[in-house]
Design a protein around this motif. Structure first.
Motif, short mmCIF file in Angstrom:
data_model
loop_
_atom_site.label_atom_id
_atom_site.label_comp_id
_atom_site.label_asym_id
_atom_site.label_seq_id
_atom_site.Cartn_x
_atom_site.Cartn_y
_atom_site.Cartn_z
N ASP B 18 0.92 -1.29 0.00
CA ASP B 18 -0.06 0.03 0.00
C ASP B 18 0.88 1.28 0.20
O ASP B 18 0.29 2.50 0.17
N HIS B 19 2.11 1.28 -0.24
CA HIS B 19 3.13 2.33 -0.49
C HIS B 19 3.17 3.06 0.69
O HIS B 19 3.74 4.23 0.76
N GLU B 20 3.37 2.35 2.02
CA GLU B 20 3.97 2.66 3.22
C GLU B 20 5.60 2.33 3.33
O GLU B 20 5.72 1.25 2.56
N TRP B 21 6.11 3.18 4.13
CA TRP B 21 7.61 2.71 4.36
C TRP B 21 7.39 2.31 5.85
O TRP B 21 6.81 2.78 6.56
N VAL B 22 8.52 1.45 6.38
CA VAL B 22 8.65 1.20 7.68
C VAL B 22 10.07 1.18 7.88
O VAL B 22 11.03 0.57 7.19
N GLY B 23 10.59 1.76 9.06
CA GLY B 23 12.01 1.92 9.26
C GLY B 23 12.18 1.38 10.78
O GLY B 23 11.30 1.95 11.63
N VAL B 24 12.94 0.41 11.14
CA VAL B 24 12.81 -0.19 12.42
C VAL B 24 14.21 0.17 13.11
O VAL B 24 15.28 0.14 12.46
N ILE B 31 6.69 4.84 10.83
CA ILE B 31 5.69 4.51 9.44
C ILE B 31 5.36 5.73 8.67
O ILE B 31 5.23 6.87 9.55
N GLY B 32 5.54 5.73 7.51
CA GLY B 32 4.91 6.96 6.68
C GLY B 32 4.64 6.38 5.42
O GLY B 32 4.57 5.39 5.25
N ILE B 33 4.23 7.32 4.36
CA ILE B 33 3.90 7.04 3.11
C ILE B 33 5.44 7.25 2.35
O ILE B 33 5.93 8.38 2.50
N ASP B 35 7.84 8.01 -1.40
CA ASP B 35 7.78 8.81 -2.38
C ASP B 35 6.80 8.72 -3.57
O ASP B 35 6.25 9.51 -4.17
N TYR B 36 6.57 7.14 -3.91
CA TYR B 36 5.56 7.17 -4.77
C TYR B 36 4.14 7.56 -4.48
O TYR B 36 3.56 8.20 -5.28
N ALA B 37 3.97 7.12 -3.26
CA ALA B 37 2.56 7.66 -2.98
C ALA B 37 2.44 9.07 -2.70
O ALA B 37 1.19 9.48 -3.19
N GLN B 38 3.14 9.94 -2.24
CA GLN B 38 3.28 11.21 -2.06
C GLN B 38 3.09 11.97 -3.47
O GLN B 38 2.49 12.87 -3.57
N ASP B 39 3.79 11.39 -4.44
CA ASP B 39 3.80 11.97 -5.57
C ASP B 39 2.58 11.57 -6.39
O ASP B 39 1.96 12.55 -7.18
N GLU B 73 -6.67 6.01 2.29
CA GLU B 73 -6.31 5.61 3.60
C GLU B 73 -5.16 4.95 3.70
O GLU B 73 -4.51 4.75 2.85
N LEU B 74 -5.03 5.02 5.11
CA LEU B 74 -3.36 4.44 5.33
C LEU B 74 -3.56 3.26 6.01
O LEU B 74 -4.39 3.12 6.90
N TYR B 75 -2.80 2.14 5.80
CA TYR B 75 -3.13 0.84 6.28
C TYR B 75 -1.59 0.43 6.99
O TYR B 75 -0.55 0.71 6.66
N CYS B 76 -1.86 -0.06 8.43
CA CYS B 76 -0.56 -0.40 9.04
C CYS B 76 0.10 -1.60 8.47
O CYS B 76 -0.68 -2.52 8.34
N PRO B 77 1.31 -1.36 8.33
CA PRO B 77 2.08 -2.48 7.47
C PRO B 77 2.19 -3.62 8.64
O PRO B 77 2.35 -4.77 8.05
N ILE B 78 2.38 -3.40 9.83
CA ILE B 78 2.67 -4.27 10.79
C ILE B 78 2.03 -4.27 12.16
O ILE B 78 1.60 -2.88 12.38
N ALA B 79 1.53 -4.98 12.80
CA ALA B 79 0.99 -4.70 14.13
C ALA B 79 1.54 -4.06 15.11
O ALA B 79 2.89 -4.45 15.13
#
Lengths: 428, 132
Positions: B18-24, B31-33, B35-39, B73-79
């Motif tokens: 769903d074009h979110e990114w996750v940095g651990v 979590i954010g959206i 570059d593709y999603a924002q564009d 809508e934003l979907y949570c990539p992980i719980a």
């Protein structure tokens, strides 16, 4: 079957400026440029913006039978229309449904132009021809009519905003005479060099234009009709002349949010294949003072007066900038949750905000201290019953809901109808 | 609109379909959206963020991003449980466009199940998905 997407003369310009492009009415058009749709919207309110509208279509209707044909096929009573004036209305079918909305320009008693939407020139020209044939069958005194579709043979650029006249002034030959007595919905000149009216408005380089004091933003400005091979030069000269005014090239995104705030309909979305009645544009119908009949006969008139299968189209404003999608998936609910209809348009006007419950614009005079225009969603709903101004409603798209109110107007202090002298440089 | 090759997709992040990114970092995921999603969305004018303490399962809706063009809508990539939200977005939602991986982050969650990270894509896999 592969259909090729059409382009306007400015296509290369848009693409070379990194515009976000999309198919609109069969044309590859800019939605916004790097400037961003919000800045483009605000520029029109604060100074001026230009729009490539060459995707729109125009149809010339000439001849002794032109006026009676248009009287029958357009919803406005054109009999009082003077030379050099234009009016907004709709072209309906026999069911009273909208084929397209259209501005009729009167050059002379037997010379008209009908300006319609993208991709609609052929359909409207065909409709006029077939209606002419029907009329001529029963009335052999009906004069001849020459109907010419100018789709893709005519360019168009809109300049909108309070500085529009000041920006155009150095580009025009004899601007003082041109801007003299130019009320809202009047026009001068002609784009065809062979037409005697062409001497009415010429650019400094001699190019003739049709300059119309109209537009689709609710703000002061002009629509300029010009031959296609002169569009790019005009566009670039407006941008150069407009530099001191920070003129901005605007895409269809800003055009949509500006027109929504100005309570103007988008054809095939806010008016379309349903009856053209009970909406905010009742001035576009030839209503008699009794409001129960029309001052002239026209195609679709009987269907409009038949109360069966009638919808009500109303403008609304949200509480803040939050919106729902436009279209039949977005429903209109009353306070009890009953579904009343659908959302036709929902856009956000970024130049307005609420203060003590009242909508103010960044162009409103004497803005209260601390006022910030955060944007308000607005548009049109189509419901199954009449609703009073002030009625609270909920718009729902899947799980998302926003609260809105039926309104009579949205963005205040618009400039479209103000006197041209308010916007002229006194030195010219 | 950016060409796919022009997208900025940092190597050190994970990407959802769903074009979110996750940095651990440790057990916290930012979590954010991307570059593709924002564009695609265009100019973001409003971000609806959850509240600290909210919990989400993977693929739950956790907020919305509104651009002038669309609502997404934003979907949570992980719980996980929300431990921080980016309060700067309230006054400056455009940070999502200007800086999708830095100033435009949307929320931080305490990761419930680190193995769910394996369900996300790395840059190469996400890039392949975009190219279709």
């Amino acid at each position: 079957m592969e259909t090729t997407i059409k382009t306007t003369p400015l296509n290369q310009w848009h693409r070379s400026r990194g515009a976000n492009m999309a198919n609109f009415g069969g044309f590859d058009m800019p939605l916004w440029y790097d400037t961003g749709v919000k800045a483009e919207h605000l520029a029109v309110i604060q100074s001026a913006g230009i729009f490539d509208t060459s995707h729109m279509a125009s149809v010339l209707v000439n001849g002794p039978g032109a006026l009676p044909l248009l009287q029958y096929c357009h919803t406005r009573d054109l009999s009082p229309l003077a030379n050099g004036r234009c009016v907004y209305g709709a072209i309906l079918d026999e069911k009273g449904h909208v084929i397209d909305d259209a501005i009729v320009y009167r050059f002379q008693a037997d010379q008209y132009m009908v300006c319609v939407n993208a991709g609609m020139g052929t359909a409207v020209a065909q409709h006029l021809k077939s209606q002419l044939a029907v009329i001529q069958k029963t009335d052999d005194t009906h004069g001849t009519v020459d109907i010419r579709d100018l789709s893709e043979k005519l360019g168009k650029v809109d300049i909108q905003g309070k500085n529009a006249a000041k920006i155009l002034q150095p580009l025009l030959d004899n601007p003082k005479a041109i801007f003299e007595k130019m009320p809202y919905f009047s026009f001068k000149g002609h784009f065809d060099d062979n037409n005697p009216l062409a001497d009415g408005v010429r650019l400094k380089d001699g190019t003739p234009i049709l300059l119309s004091r109209s537009g689709y933003t609710g703000e002061f400005g002009f629509e300029i009709f010009i031959k296609t091979d002169a569009v790019v030069a005009l566009w670039e000269s407006i941008l150069t002349a407009g530099e001191p005014f920070d003129v901005v090239a605007c895409g269809l995104g800003a055009r949509d949010s500006l027109r929504a705030g100005a309570v103007l309909p988008l054809s095939h979305q806010d008016v379309g294949p349903w009856k053209f009645i009970n909406h905010p544009w009742m001035f576009a119908l030839p209503l008699a003072p009794d409001n129960g009949s029309f001052t002239k006969p026209f195609l679709g008139d009987k269907a409009l007066l038949d109360p069966k299968d009638t919808f009500y189209t109303l403008p609304f404003a949200g509480e803040n900038l939050r919106k729902v999608g436009s279209g039949p998936d977005s429903q209109v609910l009353d306070k009890n949750g009953e579904v009343l209809g659908i959302v036709l348009t929902c856009a956000t006007d970024m130049a307005i905000g609420r203060h003590d419950g009242t909508i103010l614009s960044i162009a409103s005079p004497d803005l209260p201290r601390g006022f910030k225009a955060r944007g308000i969603s607005c548009g049109f709903i189509r419901v199954d019953r009449p609703l009073e101004v002030g009625t609270p409603l909920v718009l729902r798209e899947k799980k998302r809901k926003i609260n809105v109110t039926v309104v009579s107007d949205v963005r205040p202090h618009r400039t479209a109808r103000r006197k041209i002298t308010d916007f002229l440089d006194t030195k010219i | 609109m950016k060409e796919i090759n022009e997208l900025n997709l940092p190597e050190n992040l994970k990407y959802s379909k769903d074009h979110e990114w996750v940095g651990v970092e440790g057990d916290v995921a930012t979590i954010g959206i991307n570059d593709y999603a924002q564009d695609q969305l265009g100019e973001v004018v409003f971000v609806e963020v959850p509240e600290v303490g909210d919990t989400f399962d993977a693929e739950d809706e956790f907020g919305t991003v509104e651009s002038v063009k669309a609502v997404s809508e934003l979907y949570c990539p992980i719980a996980g449980e929300v431990v921080a939200i980016n309060e700067d977005l309230e006054d400056a939602p455009e940070l999502v466009n200007e800086s999708p991986y830095e100033k435009g982050w949307i929320m931080k969650i305490k990761v419930a199940d680190a193995s769910e990270l394996d369900n996300l894509m790395d840059k190469a896999a996400y890039f392949e998905m975009l190219k279709g």
